[in-house]
Write a protein that holds these residues in place. Sequence first.
Motif, PDB file in Angstrom:
ATOM      1  N   SER A   1       0.704  -1.212  -0.091  1.00 54.07           N
ATOM      2  CA  SER A   1      -0.049   0.122  -0.172  1.00 54.07           C
ATOM      3  C   SER A   1       0.834   1.063   0.224  1.00 54.07           C
ATOM      4  O   SER A   1       1.789   1.381   0.666  1.00 54.07           O
ATOM      5  CB  SER A   1      -0.941   0.071   1.271  1.00 54.07           C
TER       6      SER A   1
ATOM      7  N   SER B   1       0.262   3.793   1.325  1.00 51.22           N
ATOM      8  CA  SER B   1       0.446   4.280   2.785  1.00 51.22           C
ATOM      9  C   SER B   1       1.419   3.635   3.725  1.00 51.22           C
ATOM     10  O   SER B   1       1.479   4.192   4.825  1.00 51.22           O
ATOM     11  CB  SER B   1      -1.168   4.392   3.453  1.00 51.22           C
TER      12      SER B   1
ATOM     13  N   SER C   1      -5.232  -0.757   2.211  1.00 50.75           N
ATOM     14  CA  SER C   1      -5.150   0.515   1.009  1.00 50.75           C
ATOM     15  C   SER C   1      -5.782   1.694   1.580  1.00 50.75           C
ATOM     16  O   SER C   1      -6.632   1.769   2.285  1.00 50.75           O
ATOM     17  CB  SER C   1      -5.790  -0.073  -0.212  1.00 50.75           C
ATOM     18  N   SER C   2      -5.220   2.856   0.853  1.00 51.75           N
ATOM     19  CA  SER C   2      -5.604   4.002   0.976  1.00 51.75           C
ATOM     20  C   SER C   2      -6.242   4.529  -0.124  1.00 51.75           C
ATOM     21  O   SER C   2      -6.401   3.915  -1.349  1.00 51.75           O
ATOM     22  CB  SER C   2      -4.231   4.949   1.140  1.00 51.75           C
ATOM     23  N   ARG C   3      -6.950   5.764  -0.210  1.00 51.22           N
ATOM     24  CA  ARG C   3      -7.525   6.260  -1.569  1.00 51.22           C
ATOM     25  C   ARG C   3      -6.692   6.383  -2.657  1.00 51.22           C
ATOM     26  O   ARG C   3      -6.867   6.372  -3.948  1.00 51.22           O
ATOM     27  CB  ARG C   3      -8.213   7.465  -1.299  1.00 51.22           C
ATOM     28  N   LYS C   4      -5.229   6.698  -2.306  1.00 46.72           N
ATOM     29  CA  LYS C   4      -4.249   6.888  -3.526  1.00 46.72           C
ATOM     30  C   LYS C   4      -3.914   5.449  -4.112  1.00 46.72           C
ATOM     31  O   LYS C   4      -3.540   5.529  -5.385  1.00 46.72           O
ATOM     32  CB  LYS C   4      -2.954   7.373  -3.015  1.00 46.72           C
TER      33      LYS C   4
ATOM     34  N   ARG D   1       0.653   0.998   5.275  1.00 48.00           N
ATOM     35  CA  ARG D   1      -0.045   0.347   6.322  1.00 48.00           C
ATOM     36  C   ARG D   1      -0.705  -1.173   5.910  1.00 48.00           C
ATOM     37  O   ARG D   1      -0.822  -1.510   5.084  1.00 48.00           O
ATOM     38  CB  ARG D   1      -1.496   1.195   6.717  1.00 48.00           C
TER      39      ARG D   1
ATOM     40  N   GLU E   1     -13.571   2.854   3.237  1.00 53.10           N
ATOM     41  CA  GLU E   1     -12.358   3.629   2.697  1.00 53.10           C
ATOM     42  C   GLU E   1     -11.935   3.659   1.390  1.00 53.10           C
ATOM     43  O   GLU E   1     -11.656   4.937   0.866  1.00 53.10           O
ATOM     44  CB  GLU E   1     -11.205   3.482   3.784  1.00 53.10           C
TER      45      GLU E   1
END
Lengths: 295, 316
Positions: A22, A24, A44-47, A26, A216
């Motif tokens: 990810s 992020s 996962s992040s929005r990116k 994370r 998210e």
Amino acid sequence: MSDRLSVFKTYKLYVGGKFPRSESGRVYEVTDAKGKWLANAPLSSRKDARDAVVAARKAFGAWSGATAYNRGQVLYRVAEMLEGRKSQFVHEVADAEGLSKSKAAAQVEATIDRWVWYAGWTDKIAQVVGGGNPVAGPYFNLSSPEPTGVVAVLAPQESSFLGLVSVVAPVIATGNTAVVVASERAPLPALSLAEVLATSDVPGGVVNVLSGRTAEIATPLAAHQDVNAIDLAGADDVLAKELEIAAADNLKRVLRPQPVDDWSATPGIDRMTAFLETKTVWHPTGSLGASGSSY
Amino acid sequence: MSTAAPHALADVTASDSTLRRFLHGLPGVDAVGLEARAASLGTRSIKTTAKAYAIDLAISMVDLTTLEGADTPGKVRALGAKAVHPDPIDRTTPATAAVCVYPDMVATAKAAVAGSSVKVASVATAFPAGRAPLSVKLADVREAIAAGADEIDMVIDRGAFLAGHYLKVHEEIVAVKEACGAARLKVIFETGELSTYDNIRRASWLGMLAGADFIKTSTGKVAVNATPANTLLMLEAVRDFRAQTGVQVGVKPAGGIRTTKDAIKFLVLVNETAGEDWLDNHWFRFGASSLLNDLLMQRQKLATGRYSGPDYVTVD
């Protein structure tokens, strides 16, 4: 007891044919049905969602432009690869869903059969939902189903493998590309499926797999202007409503969550037609010949 | 802007040997240090309001470029319209700095941007190779100026430069500068063909000594175009040149800058190397075509909170 240290697997995302962590950095803990730790999965992040959409968009031209026959062959190849890694999936599904080995094996076999089923449909769906239309004039009038584009797929939360394949395969069989948000609690079969896709002939970017918090990741996907459709199978009622509102902004096709009691039942073609658009063209036969004949 | 060499360094262009002595007397470039410095400045995180400012600044610095054999008057007009209003659905978007076209398209471009702040830049002097007699190059420049070009992008004779004929290159730039009249002159070095960082530094000083208003990395027609490292090197050159002579020269990286992220990295380089005086489209430009679309998509993302897509910008 052996003194060998076992090698743990680092589960990673699948974006554009590559296996990144990810953006992020994370991860979150994935446990089995009884709460025992299984592995860490990327959060996962929005990116990551944004990157996956870029990859899916890039892959769309070639995948939707491939012949239906070719797509069928490629998908069949995926089923072959799944067959070879059956024991791994049985293990993962048994852990994820708290099933016995034999029940998990039945699930995995049903999943592989499901994949083959959709592989067979690639070059048949056009005959069923398209065709020549009768018109009163010197024209042909033809309707053909066309893929919608980039489809965000929220995989079902409970059925981690059969449910997943039942929503992903119909999307890509018809020539769409997919950004898949794996089951939040049981993402491991989805992340392993990505490894199968990477080693079969599916071009990178056709399927992108993200793991993490469904809400998210799904929120930016639903609002994303370059996503053409969204399948809300894995969203609860509250989230589904929010996402549908966000998706309305660029007139995304939305497939609302439908209760499925038994994923192993014959699915029908609804999940394929949900992400097809019908293109109708008038084609003049023309009276071009010197004799006045069209030919 | 003077056309002759500035006073403090006037004597170095007196002859081929003094010029060579000066250029070869410039300190050598620490390649590893330069690349590390460029890379470390590229890691700055620019977010929220700073990002919004950087995006608008970058849009205002774009020289929107089309340099294809297949350019038609229609394409140039479309480019002009886009330069004036990059995002037609959001009129707060700043106009770009200029459109950059071949000399025969200058009149078309001029008409397309009439009444706006957008300037018309024209490549000239047998772009992109620069392999033509000086008389032909000067005629090329005069034609472009006569057609209304506000800025001229010339290429240097890389063959002469690499062979060590520095004075020849110098005289050519001086002659072109004279032909430009009031138009600003950008001098393209084609850094990808100069082989070494030392050569890029020498070319930068040579161009500035000859009266360039802008020094520009590349044509966009070769494999290696603008990189953070070579742009950093040129920014150091303009900073040092102003310190020695008091004359400010602009910098224009061109080619290969496609994303907002890249553009913002370049702006960080400008701010940290040359300083705030250069953070203006009079002194810094991006030679680009696809960059603008990415800047617009990022701008839409910041304004709406949703990711945008290529369906919402023009296909050029």
